[in-house]
Structures are given as structure tokens and as C-alpha cells.
Design a protein around this motif. Structure first.
Motif, PDB file in Angstrom:
ATOM      1  N   SER A  63     -68.743 -69.448  21.196  1.00 24.71           N
ATOM      2  CA  SER A  63     -67.579 -68.384  21.452  1.00 24.71           C
ATOM      3  C   SER A  63     -67.825 -67.082  20.608  1.00 24.71           C
ATOM      4  O   SER A  63     -68.837 -67.100  19.824  1.00 24.71           O
ATOM      5  CB  SER A  63     -66.396 -68.918  20.298  1.00 24.71           C
ATOM      6  OG  SER A  63     -65.345 -68.293  20.486  1.00 24.71           O
ATOM      7  N   CYS A  64     -67.351 -66.010  21.054  1.00 23.10           N
ATOM      8  CA  CYS A  64     -67.563 -64.636  20.738  1.00 23.10           C
ATOM      9  C   CYS A  64     -66.357 -63.868  20.740  1.00 23.10           C
ATOM     10  O   CYS A  64     -65.355 -64.211  21.368  1.00 23.10           O
ATOM     11  CB  CYS A  64     -68.858 -63.857  21.667  1.00 23.10           C
ATOM     12  SG  CYS A  64     -70.265 -64.506  21.382  1.00 23.10           S
ATOM     13  N   LEU A  65     -66.144 -62.803  19.817  1.00 20.44           N
ATOM     14  CA  LEU A  65     -65.107 -62.306  19.486  1.00 20.44           C
ATOM     15  C   LEU A  65     -65.229 -60.745  19.327  1.00 20.44           C
ATOM     16  O   LEU A  65     -66.107 -60.385  18.651  1.00 20.44           O
ATOM     17  CB  LEU A  65     -64.248 -62.856  18.277  1.00 20.44           C
ATOM     18  CG  LEU A  65     -63.019 -62.175  17.666  1.00 20.44           C
ATOM     19  CD1 LEU A  65     -61.837 -61.844  18.831  1.00 20.44           C
ATOM     20  CD2 LEU A  65     -62.455 -62.550  16.429  1.00 20.44           C
ATOM     21  N   THR A  93     -61.282 -72.408  18.162  1.00 19.81           N
ATOM     22  CA  THR A  93     -60.563 -71.123  17.951  1.00 19.81           C
ATOM     23  C   THR A  93     -61.787 -70.372  17.057  1.00 19.81           C
ATOM     24  O   THR A  93     -61.934 -70.674  15.936  1.00 19.81           O
ATOM     25  CB  THR A  93     -59.399 -71.324  17.333  1.00 19.81           C
ATOM     26  OG1 THR A  93     -58.508 -72.094  18.157  1.00 19.81           O
ATOM     27  CG2 THR A  93     -58.670 -69.901  17.433  1.00 19.81           C
ATOM     28  N   ILE A  94     -61.942 -69.026  17.608  1.00 17.11           N
ATOM     29  CA  ILE A  94     -62.792 -68.088  16.704  1.00 17.11           C
ATOM     30  C   ILE A  94     -61.739 -67.047  15.971  1.00 17.11           C
ATOM     31  O   ILE A  94     -60.779 -66.718  16.586  1.00 17.11           O
ATOM     32  CB  ILE A  94     -63.782 -67.420  17.538  1.00 17.11           C
ATOM     33  CG1 ILE A  94     -64.727 -66.534  16.448  1.00 17.11           C
ATOM     34  CG2 ILE A  94     -63.354 -66.726  18.711  1.00 17.11           C
ATOM     35  CD1 ILE A  94     -66.092 -66.071  17.533  1.00 17.11           C
ATOM     36  N   SER A  95     -62.050 -66.548  14.959  1.00 10.82           N
ATOM     37  CA  SER A  95     -61.223 -65.809  14.244  1.00 10.82           C
ATOM     38  C   SER A  95     -62.026 -64.917  13.294  1.00 10.82           C
ATOM     39  O   SER A  95     -63.153 -65.283  12.908  1.00 10.82           O
ATOM     40  CB  SER A  95     -60.073 -66.261  13.397  1.00 10.82           C
ATOM     41  OG  SER A  95     -60.170 -67.391  12.572  1.00 10.82           O
ATOM     42  N   VAL A 137     -68.506 -58.855  24.509  1.00 11.11           N
ATOM     43  CA  VAL A 137     -68.403 -60.293  24.629  1.00 11.11           C
ATOM     44  C   VAL A 137     -69.186 -61.164  25.232  1.00 11.11           C
ATOM     45  O   VAL A 137     -69.969 -61.884  24.801  1.00 11.11           O
ATOM     46  CB  VAL A 137     -66.839 -60.561  24.524  1.00 11.11           C
ATOM     47  CG1 VAL A 137     -66.483 -62.215  24.205  1.00 11.11           C
ATOM     48  CG2 VAL A 137     -66.080 -59.942  23.231  1.00 11.11           C
ATOM     49  N   GLU A 155     -60.767 -59.430  22.455  1.00  9.12           N
ATOM     50  CA  GLU A 155     -61.336 -60.169  23.470  1.00  9.12           C
ATOM     51  C   GLU A 155     -62.266 -61.339  23.071  1.00  9.12           C
ATOM     52  O   GLU A 155     -62.819 -61.131  22.197  1.00  9.12           O
ATOM     53  CB  GLU A 155     -62.349 -59.316  24.397  1.00  9.12           C
ATOM     54  CG  GLU A 155     -62.783 -60.054  25.674  1.00  9.12           C
ATOM     55  CD  GLU A 155     -64.011 -59.043  26.214  1.00  9.12           C
ATOM     56  OE1 GLU A 155     -63.864 -58.108  25.708  1.00  9.12           O
ATOM     57  OE2 GLU A 155     -64.420 -59.699  27.078  1.00  9.12           O
ATOM     58  N   THR A 156     -62.017 -62.624  23.670  1.00  2.00           N
ATOM     59  CA  THR A 156     -62.683 -63.709  23.155  1.00  2.00           C
ATOM     60  C   THR A 156     -63.401 -64.137  24.294  1.00  2.00           C
ATOM     61  O   THR A 156     -63.017 -64.182  25.540  1.00  2.00           O
ATOM     62  CB  THR A 156     -61.909 -64.639  22.662  1.00  2.00           C
ATOM     63  OG1 THR A 156     -60.881 -65.040  23.481  1.00  2.00           O
ATOM     64  CG2 THR A 156     -61.152 -64.359  21.249  1.00  2.00           C
ATOM     65  N   TYR A 157     -64.265 -64.913  24.262  1.00  2.00           N
ATOM     66  CA  TYR A 157     -65.221 -65.814  25.090  1.00  2.00           C
ATOM     67  C   TYR A 157     -65.354 -67.250  24.366  1.00  2.00           C
ATOM     68  O   TYR A 157     -65.677 -67.445  23.210  1.00  2.00           O
ATOM     69  CB  TYR A 157     -66.541 -65.276  25.476  1.00  2.00           C
ATOM     70  CG  TYR A 157     -67.305 -66.402  26.346  1.00  2.00           C
ATOM     71  CD1 TYR A 157     -68.299 -67.254  25.467  1.00  2.00           C
ATOM     72  CD2 TYR A 157     -67.306 -66.563  27.488  1.00  2.00           C
ATOM     73  CE1 TYR A 157     -69.066 -68.020  26.103  1.00  2.00           C
ATOM     74  CE2 TYR A 157     -68.115 -67.265  28.074  1.00  2.00           C
ATOM     75  CZ  TYR A 157     -69.135 -68.155  27.303  1.00  2.00           C
ATOM     76  OH  TYR A 157     -69.792 -69.021  28.122  1.00  2.00           O
ATOM     77  N   TYR A 158     -64.994 -68.401  25.275  1.00  2.00           N
ATOM     78  CA  TYR A 158     -65.337 -69.550  24.831  1.00  2.00           C
ATOM     79  C   TYR A 158     -66.240 -70.510  26.105  1.00  2.00           C
ATOM     80  O   TYR A 158     -65.746 -70.328  26.855  1.00  2.00           O
ATOM     81  CB  TYR A 158     -63.985 -70.576  24.667  1.00  2.00           C
ATOM     82  CG  TYR A 158     -63.152 -69.957  23.560  1.00  2.00           C
ATOM     83  CD1 TYR A 158     -62.210 -69.110  23.595  1.00  2.00           C
ATOM     84  CD2 TYR A 158     -63.528 -70.541  22.182  1.00  2.00           C
ATOM     85  CE1 TYR A 158     -61.298 -68.685  22.544  1.00  2.00           C
ATOM     86  CE2 TYR A 158     -62.814 -70.040  21.036  1.00  2.00           C
ATOM     87  CZ  TYR A 158     -61.561 -68.923  21.448  1.00  2.00           C
ATOM     88  OH  TYR A 158     -60.967 -68.623  20.320  1.00  2.00           O
TER      89      TYR A 158
END
Length: 127
Positions: A49-51, A69-71, A106, A57-60
Motif C-alpha cells: 500500500s502507498c499513500l 488501511t494505510i494512514s 503513488v 491518493e492511495t494504492y492497495y
């Protein structure tokens, strides 16, 4: 010297949850795309995952979509990965990474990795 330090790994039963933390020092994560990666024994590195820093914007990876969940908490200069409904195939060493937002995206981050890496934390999912 920029440094990332992960924590929060451990042994958990299938279906359980863990939260990984990554604390940055020596630089401000506000301006970086951050990501979590993992590597299981005998397998290549996988972008989990990236943020992005400003857009959110996120990538999973498909394998973790709807479970992880990334935060980030800029005040603490920290990044987190909440992992729910863990499966044995999630067993791996998990690494956080960061790369300057002006020179990556991302998707690129989760594909190619970052400029700065933590030392990794082991996550084992087993009954």
C-alpha cells in the motif's frame, strides 16, 4: 540522517488484526509518498500500500484490498498500516519506505520502492 523505524509486528492468528507503525526521523514525511512493502520467504518484494502526501491518493495491492488501511500522522511524523482479517499468506517481513513526492507517484512508489527504507518488522499469521 533520514531514518525509518517500523514496529508492531508479531504473531497473530488467522482472522486477527495488527497495526504496524513507522516512525520517521531526520526528515519530514509531509513531503514524501510513503509505502508499505512486504517480502515473504522465497518470494520477491511486494508493494502492499502507498499513500500520497497532499491528495490522499492511495494504492492497495489486490491481495490486501478491503482488509488493510494505510494512514499517516504528520504531527507524529509517522505512518501506519492497519491490517485486519489477516491470512497465513500475509506472513512476511513488512517494510515502510518513503520517496520525495515531487519525483514519484503513488503507483510508481508501490512498483519501484522508495529512497529510504526501514529495517522491517516480522508479521506471522498462524494458528
Amino acid at each position: 540522517q533520514p531514518q525509518l523505524v517500523e514496529s508492531g509486528g508479531g504473531l497473530v492468528q488467522p482472522g486477527g488484526s495488527l497495526t504496524l507503525s513507522c516512525l520517521g526521523s531526520g526528515f519530514t514525511l509531509d513531503y514524501y509518498v510513503i509505502g508499505w512493502f512486504r517480502q515473504a520467504p522465497g518470494k520477491g518484494r511486494e508493494g502492499v500500500s502507498c499513500l500520497a502526501p497532499w491528495t490522499g491518493e492511495t494504492y492497495y495491492a489486490a491481495s490486501v484490498q478491503d482488509r488493510f488501511t494505510i494512514s499517516r500522522d504528520n504531527a507524529k511524523n509517522a505512518v501506519y498500516l492497519q491490517m485486519n482479517m489477516l491470512k497465513p499468506e500475509d506472513t512476511a517481513v513488512y517494510y515502510c519506505a518513503a520517496k520525495e513526492a515531487l519525483i514519484t507517484t503513488v503507483p510508481n512508489m508501490c512498483d519501484m520502492g522508495g529512497n529510504y527504507w526501514g529495517q522491517g518488522t516480522q508479521v506471522t499469521v498462524s494458528s
